[in-house]
Design an enzyme around this catalytic site. Structure first.
Site, mmCIF file in Angstrom:
data_model
loop_
_atom_site.group_PDB
_atom_site.id
_atom_site.type_symbol
_atom_site.label_atom_id
_atom_site.label_comp_id
_atom_site.label_asym_id
_atom_site.label_seq_id
_atom_site.Cartn_x
_atom_site.Cartn_y
_atom_site.Cartn_z
ATOM 1 N N GLY A 1 0.814 -1.137 -0.049
ATOM 2 C CA GLY A 1 0.078 0.055 -0.101
ATOM 3 C C GLY A 1 0.871 1.058 0.060
ATOM 4 O O GLY A 1 1.521 1.624 -0.974
ATOM 5 N N THR B 1 2.061 5.278 -0.229
ATOM 6 C CA THR B 1 1.709 6.405 -1.416
ATOM 7 C C THR B 1 1.725 5.465 -2.853
ATOM 8 O O THR B 1 0.947 5.771 -3.742
ATOM 9 C CB THR B 1 2.794 7.144 -1.518
ATOM 10 O OG1 THR B 1 2.840 7.928 -0.076
ATOM 11 C CG2 THR B 1 2.546 8.346 -2.518
ATOM 12 N N GLU C 1 6.987 13.871 1.717
ATOM 13 C CA GLU C 1 5.868 14.786 2.048
ATOM 14 C C GLU C 1 6.148 16.025 1.074
ATOM 15 O O GLU C 1 5.387 17.085 0.952
ATOM 16 C CB GLU C 1 6.264 15.081 3.428
ATOM 17 C CG GLU C 1 5.757 14.267 4.317
ATOM 18 C CD GLU C 1 5.768 14.562 5.815
ATOM 19 O OE1 GLU C 1 6.898 15.310 6.000
ATOM 20 O OE2 GLU C 1 5.120 14.204 6.706
ATOM 21 N N ALA C 2 7.085 15.940 -0.043
ATOM 22 C CA ALA C 2 7.151 17.063 -0.611
ATOM 23 C C ALA C 2 7.305 16.705 -2.326
ATOM 24 O O ALA C 2 7.708 15.614 -2.427
ATOM 25 C CB ALA C 2 8.587 17.947 -0.730
ATOM 26 N N LYS D 1 4.288 24.402 -2.273
ATOM 27 C CA LYS D 1 5.557 24.347 -2.355
ATOM 28 C C LYS D 1 5.904 25.246 -3.580
ATOM 29 O O LYS D 1 5.410 24.766 -4.680
ATOM 30 C CB LYS D 1 6.223 22.940 -2.562
ATOM 31 C CG LYS D 1 7.490 22.822 -2.760
ATOM 32 C CD LYS D 1 8.077 21.349 -2.909
ATOM 33 C CE LYS D 1 9.485 21.329 -3.242
ATOM 34 N NZ LYS D 1 9.904 20.080 -3.553
ATOM 35 N N GLU E 1 15.375 16.600 -4.572
ATOM 36 C CA GLU E 1 14.529 17.279 -5.456
ATOM 37 C C GLU E 1 13.073 16.702 -5.397
ATOM 38 O O GLU E 1 12.358 17.195 -6.351
ATOM 39 C CB GLU E 1 15.058 17.535 -6.584
ATOM 40 C CG GLU E 1 16.331 18.332 -6.786
ATOM 41 C CD GLU E 1 15.934 19.737 -6.887
ATOM 42 O OE1 GLU E 1 14.962 20.261 -6.923
ATOM 43 O OE2 GLU E 1 16.992 20.730 -7.028
ATOM 44 N N THR F 1 11.731 13.919 -5.768
ATOM 45 C CA THR F 1 11.219 13.257 -7.058
ATOM 46 C C THR F 1 10.516 11.979 -6.940
ATOM 47 O O THR F 1 10.072 11.378 -7.962
ATOM 48 C CB THR F 1 12.405 13.204 -7.955
ATOM 49 O OG1 THR F 1 13.463 12.533 -7.206
ATOM 50 C CG2 THR F 1 12.956 14.416 -8.639
ATOM 51 N N ILE G 1 7.743 10.598 -5.605
ATOM 52 C CA ILE G 1 6.401 10.584 -6.005
ATOM 53 C C ILE G 1 6.132 10.821 -7.413
ATOM 54 O O ILE G 1 5.215 10.198 -8.121
ATOM 55 C CB ILE G 1 5.698 11.584 -5.068
ATOM 56 C CG1 ILE G 1 5.605 10.998 -3.767
ATOM 57 C CG2 ILE G 1 4.176 11.732 -5.621
ATOM 58 C CD1 ILE G 1 4.709 11.995 -2.571
#
Length: 502
Positions: A14, A16, A50-51, A79, A343, A345, A347
């Site tokens: 599961g 993200t 989280e970003a 962001k 940076e 990347t 997700i």
């Protein structure tokens, strides 16, 4: 339906990656597929991603996600870029902002105009010509419409959000679209004796889940792609030497800023990501130079709020699978490889993997040409991201610790070496087809790291100094005037997407 058509899709894991995959496949192909997701409540996810970067907005549009609802449910903030602190040298700072800087000429980017102005004493800092950069510094944001003349006044942005809440948000979407969740640990994976294809997974409860296509979202465990299919791994630790992270969540002190902070430390770097209800923080480091205990101490000495728990250690090895799609298994997320979060990347690469799978979906059955194309495209994209991350380390001017001396002196991939040499000599930089980071992204980091080209494109000499000064001034004032009209980031969040449980 064709005899060899893919009907049953099984997603293992599961978090993200798993729920992004489940939500997307069920929304796009759900009526033609039977989709199951297997996860265990006993197995925790990494959950620190989280970003994000701006293309996630398009992904959400594809899924029909309402932005305000998503941001409220996931404690989201805005962001506008990343503040890099102490990377070039100690006490130095620059911002890698989203969006455009200035106005390009078809033959040369805006930075060529800026370079000539810099040499002639005309103009200001490179970021002063970028709306997102100025808005980040001022702590402002708003979602702006396009003007009637078609000029795009939209401010480019991405999100910060709580990864655990995001997975829950996507799970609801997926289950409402027909995805069946199976709870439990996988105890056995059955493969076909002749083809080696995965046929089913068995759970501790005794439940057997069969499938035609399996998607490995099991994280670093890589249960299917590696433990079962023994795909192999391309190690990048000689270019990206950090192999640990300690992460913690703290109370929020002060209003959340609309950017991520990436703060270089003696043996790595620290992220600080503000959400509506807390701040996420972590230290990425190289275990050759720093122990886990000292890493925890360093992290806790450099947070402002009160920690909610003891920092936890996450071990990783930068690199990628030799094949992201092997037989009838596609790996997404951490199971496919890992590039540290400098940076933001991770997700995005999950998102791109999902969209690539949809476009190459094996409707008539698993075919090697689909597999080869998927792997080729994925490798190109992943290698480009890898080079951009290495850039930050290798171009440092720091020599104060063994870690930074290693990074400064290490040999880099030929693809990155070529880009660095081209920019140093001529100021030229070109986006590779399919690359996430465009010319302006590279330019901001290259200039921020102190790499100044020896020359600019001669087309800029078509303007006189007076014309160049007026050109630069007009762009700067336009950006400043727009940012002055924006509300504060905190006021935007309060009116647009305040979290319901605050």
């Amino acid at each position: 339906m064709k005899a060899n058509a893919i009907h049953k899709v099984v997603i293992v894991g599961g978090g993200t990656a798993g729920w992004m995959t489940a939500a997307a496949l069920s929304k796009i192909l759900g009526k033609t597929l039977d989709i199951s997701l297997v996860e265990s409540d006993e197995i925790s996810t990494v959950g620190v991603g989280e970003a994000t970067v701006p293309p996630l907005i398009n992904f959400h549009g594809l899924l029909g996600i309402k932005e305000q609802e998503f941001m409220s449910a996931c404690q989201g903030t805005i962001k506008l870029g990343i503040s890099f602190e102490h990377w070039k040298e100690q006490d130095d700072k620059y911002i890698h902002a989203f969006g455009k800087t200035g106005k390009d000429h078809w033959a040369a980017g805006f930075w060529h105009c800026w370079l000539k102005g810099l040499r002639n004493g005309i103009g200001d800092g490179y970021g002063d010509y970028c709306v997102e950069h100025l808005a980040a510094r001022a702590g402002k944001f708003a979602i702006l419409p396009r003007s009637r003349d078609g000029h795009n006044y939209q401010v480019n942005y991405a999100y910060h959000f709580d990864a655990a809440l995001y997975a829950k948000f996507l799970r609801k979407i997926a289950e409402n679209s027909g995805v069946k969740r199976a709870e439990g640990k996988i105890t056995h994976v059955t493969t076909n004796a002749d083809t080696g294809f995965i046929e089913s997974v068995s759970l501790a409860s005794g439940q057997l889940i069969e499938g035609d296509l399996f998607i490995d979202c099991s994280g670093f465990a890589a249960l299917l792609i590696e433990q079962t299919l023994h795909t192999g791994y391309e190690d990048w630790s000689h270019w990206l030497p950090c192999d640990r992270a300690v992460a913690v969540q703290t109370t929020l002190v002060g209003p959340p800023v609309p950017y991520t902070r990436a703060i270089a430390r003696d043996f790595g770097w620290q992220w600080r990501i503000p959400l509506q209800h807390r701040e996420g923080s972590g230290l990425v480091y190289c275990s050759r130079y720093l122990s886990d205990d000292d890493a925890k101490k360093t992290l806790l000495q450099n947070v402002d709020g009160d920690p909610f728990f003891e920092p936890r250690v996450i071990k990783f090895r930068s690199g990628q699978r030799l094949k992201h799609w092997n037989k009838n298994c596609v790996a997404l997320g951490l199971a496919s490889g890992f590039i540290e979060p400098l940076e933001s990347t991770s997700i995005h690469l999950v998102q791109q993997g999902i969209l690539r799978l949809v476009s190459l979906f094996p409707s008539g059955g698993i075919q090697q040409f689909d597999i080869d194309e998927f792997n080729a495209q994925t490798k190109i994209e992943t290698n480009n991201v890898r080079d951009f991350i290495i850039l930050h380390y290798n171009t440092t001017q720091r020599t104060d610790t063994p870690f930074w001396r290693y990074c400064r002196n290490m040999t880099v991939p030929d693809s990155l070496k070529h880009k660095l040499e081209l920019f140093r000599e001529s100021g030229k930089i070109f986006k590779v087809p399919g690359e996430l980071f465009g010319e302006n992204n590279w330019v901001q980091v290259l200039l921020g790291q102190g790499i100044m080209p020896k020359q600019y494109h001669q087309i800029v000499d078509m303007m006189s100094d007076e014309e160049l000064a007026a050109f630069l001034y007009g762009i700067k004032m336009s950006a400043q005037n727009l940012v002055k009209q924006l509300p504060s980031h905190s006021d935007f969040l309060e009116s647009y997407c305040k979290a319901s449980n605050m």
